[in-house]
Design an enzyme around this catalytic site. Structure first.
Site, PDB file in Angstrom:
ATOM      1  CG  HIS A 106      -1.985  -1.083   1.309  1.00  0.00           C
ATOM      2  ND1 HIS A 106      -3.011  -1.290   0.169  1.00  0.00           N
ATOM      3  CD2 HIS A 106      -2.410  -1.978   2.213  1.00  0.00           C
ATOM      4  CE1 HIS A 106      -3.673  -2.332   0.299  1.00  0.00           C
ATOM      5  NE2 HIS A 106      -3.297  -2.743   1.714  1.00  0.00           N
ATOM      6  CG  ASP A 118      -2.608  -8.223   0.415  1.00  0.00           C
ATOM      7  OD1 ASP A 118      -1.968  -8.932   1.396  1.00  0.00           O
ATOM      8  OD2 ASP A 118      -3.747  -7.699   0.596  1.00  0.00           O
ATOM      9  CG  HIS A 165      -6.750  -5.341   1.531  1.00  0.00           C
ATOM     10  ND1 HIS A 165      -5.946  -6.408   2.308  1.00  0.00           N
ATOM     11  CD2 HIS A 165      -7.738  -5.305   2.178  1.00  0.00           C
ATOM     12  CE1 HIS A 165      -6.818  -6.651   3.415  1.00  0.00           C
ATOM     13  NE2 HIS A 165      -7.807  -5.966   3.430  1.00  0.00           N
ATOM     14  CG  ASP A 218      -4.960 -10.234   2.889  1.00  0.00           C
ATOM     15  OD1 ASP A 218      -4.641 -10.834   1.598  1.00  0.00           O
ATOM     16  OD2 ASP A 218      -4.761  -9.074   3.126  1.00  0.00           O
TER      17      ASP A 218
HETATM   18  C1  OKP Z   1      -3.138  -4.402   4.529  1.00  0.00           C
HETATM   19  B1  OKP Z   1      -2.835  -5.439   3.471  1.00  0.00           B
HETATM   20  C2  OKP Z   1      -9.485  -1.278  11.177  1.00  0.00           C
HETATM   21  C3  OKP Z   1      -8.925  -2.053  10.117  1.00  0.00           C
HETATM   22  C4  OKP Z   1      -8.139  -1.647   9.152  1.00  0.00           C
HETATM   23  C5  OKP Z   1      -6.946  -2.215   7.198  1.00  0.00           C
HETATM   24  C6  OKP Z   1      -6.498  -2.973   6.051  1.00  0.00           C
HETATM   25  C7  OKP Z   1      -4.900  -3.097   5.525  1.00  0.00           C
HETATM   26  C8  OKP Z   1      -4.669  -4.034   4.941  1.00  0.00           C
HETATM   27  N1  OKP Z   1     -10.157  -1.553  12.037  1.00  0.00           N
HETATM   28  N2  OKP Z   1      -7.624  -2.381   8.038  1.00  0.00           N
HETATM   29  O1  OKP Z   1      -3.030  -5.255   2.292  1.00  0.00           O
HETATM   30  O2  OKP Z   1      -3.117  -6.769   4.178  1.00  0.00           O
HETATM   31 ZN    ZN Z   2      -4.267  -7.073   2.394  1.00  0.00          ZN
END
Ligand code: OKP
Ligand code: ZN
Length: 343
Positions: A160, A196, A198, A285
């Site tokens: 990110h 990933d 995300h 994930d």
């Molecule tokens: C990072 B990676 C707050 C939740 C925040 C952020 C997600 C970050 C993902 N309660 N979530 O891409 O695995």
């Molecule tokens: Zn992620």
């Protein structure tokens, strides 16, 4: 396969994130990487080596010098400002119509160099962040020296992070730094394949106008998932880089059957591009047991995923990204890595 393991990741610990009205332990915790390295050791996957020390100039090929200097000094700035919290974190960000301007106040600096509130700094963060990126660069050097597949067990993750902002548990973009190192050391065309859950907004932004770095991301549709403001299918690259970014947003609940089709399309694009090497941003994930996400990929599917990627026959540099089912992340990572080699 060689694994590059930055044991200094453990210094990046005690991270907190918002949950309801409270701050709770972050899903991005040291046990993640500890469990992955334990699983690799137990599986006898190959040598586990430490990252080698790297010059700042290899980071500033991708990140701005002022951002790099911020990462190195923010914790002492936080303490010097009299702040006593264990997590340094912004509460204000540069909104539309406001100015992206260098200020002195540590909260202003945190807000300037972050796009969200989920990348906090603790006392040991910088050493861990640096070491994680050094692992990716060490892996790039191993690839340049003739290794065909190398795993950088990066923590904190990186996908990110943009050239000058942290966010989403990420600080330095380990994968983009490695991709740039490959380009600088003789690779003509590199692909970054982000698996990933995300969207990989960091590499997308960093290479958006470049035709020698093809960026592809398979991820949960940003209409429903973090990072919300990037990752749509109409983001295709700009200028000379037009046509060299591919986003494959997928619905919540996506299982292996549909994921496999998207992955096959991504691989087809990589082969048509004529990539000389691929950086794989491997997030675990996408797993159905992940407590923070909503895909339906089973543990057994990671071997099929690895086999598809390995079948490209291209040199592969795998960097670890997300994956928050702490008890499953080791087995799922090993399942993917083992299959890469066609075992
Ligand atoms: C990072 B990676 C707050 C939740 C925040 C952020 C997600 C970050 C993902 N309660 N979530 O891409 O695995
Ligand atoms: Zn992620």
């Amino acid at each position: 396969m060689i694994t590059v393991y930055p044991e200094a990741h453990e210094l990046h610990r005690g991270l907190l994130e918002p949950d309801g009205d409270s701050m709770v332990r972050s899903a991005e915790c040291p046990e993640r990487a500890n469990n992955v390295v334990a699983a690799i050791r137990q599986a006898g996957l190959g040598p586990i080596v430490a990252p080698t020390k790297q010059d700042d100039r290899r980071f500033t090929r991708v990140h701005s010098p002022d951002y790099l200097s911020f990462l190195g000094s923010v914790w002492s700035e936080w303490r010097a400002a009299g702040e006593t919290g264990t997590n340094a974190r912004p509460y204000a960000f540069v909104g539309a119509g406001m100015r992206q301007v260098a200020v002195d106040n540590v909260f202003g600096r945190l807000g300037l160099y972050a796009f969200d509130a989920t990348a906090p700094f603790v006392a040991g963060s910088w050493r861990a962040i640096r070491s994680s990126a050094e692992a990716a660069l060490t892996a790039a050097d191993l690839l340049n020296n003739g290794e065909r597949q190398v795993f950088a067990l990066c923590r904190p993750p990186g996908h990110h992070a943009t050239s000058d902002q942290c966010g989403g548990y990420c600080y330095l973009n380990n994968g983009a730094i490695a991709a740039q190192a490959l380009l600088d050391d003789g690779t003509s065309r590199v692909a970054v394949l982000d698996l990933d859950y995300h969207h990989g907004n960091g590499a997308q932004a960093i290479f958006y106008d470049r035709p020698n770095a093809l960026t592809i991301s398979l991820h949960a549709d940003p209409r429903h998932e973090y990072p919300f403001f990037a990752g749509f299918a109409d983001e295709i690259g700009a200028g000379d880089g037009r046509g060299y970014n591919l986003n494959l947003p997928l619905p919540l609940g996506t299982g292996w059957h549909d994921y496999e089709r998207a992955l096959a399309a991504a691989i087809e694009r990589i082969l048509a591009f004529g990539a000389d090497a691929v950086v794989v941003a491997l997030g675990l994930d996408t797993y159905r047991g992940d407590p923070t996400t909503h895909f339906d990929i089973g543990a057994e599917d990671y071997a099929a995923m690895g086999a598809l990627v390995g079948a490209t026959g291209l040199p592969l540099l795998i960097v670890l990204e997300g994956g928050y089912a702490v008890d499953a992340i080791g087995a799922n990572t090993v399942g993917f890595l083992r299959a890469l080699e066609g075992e």
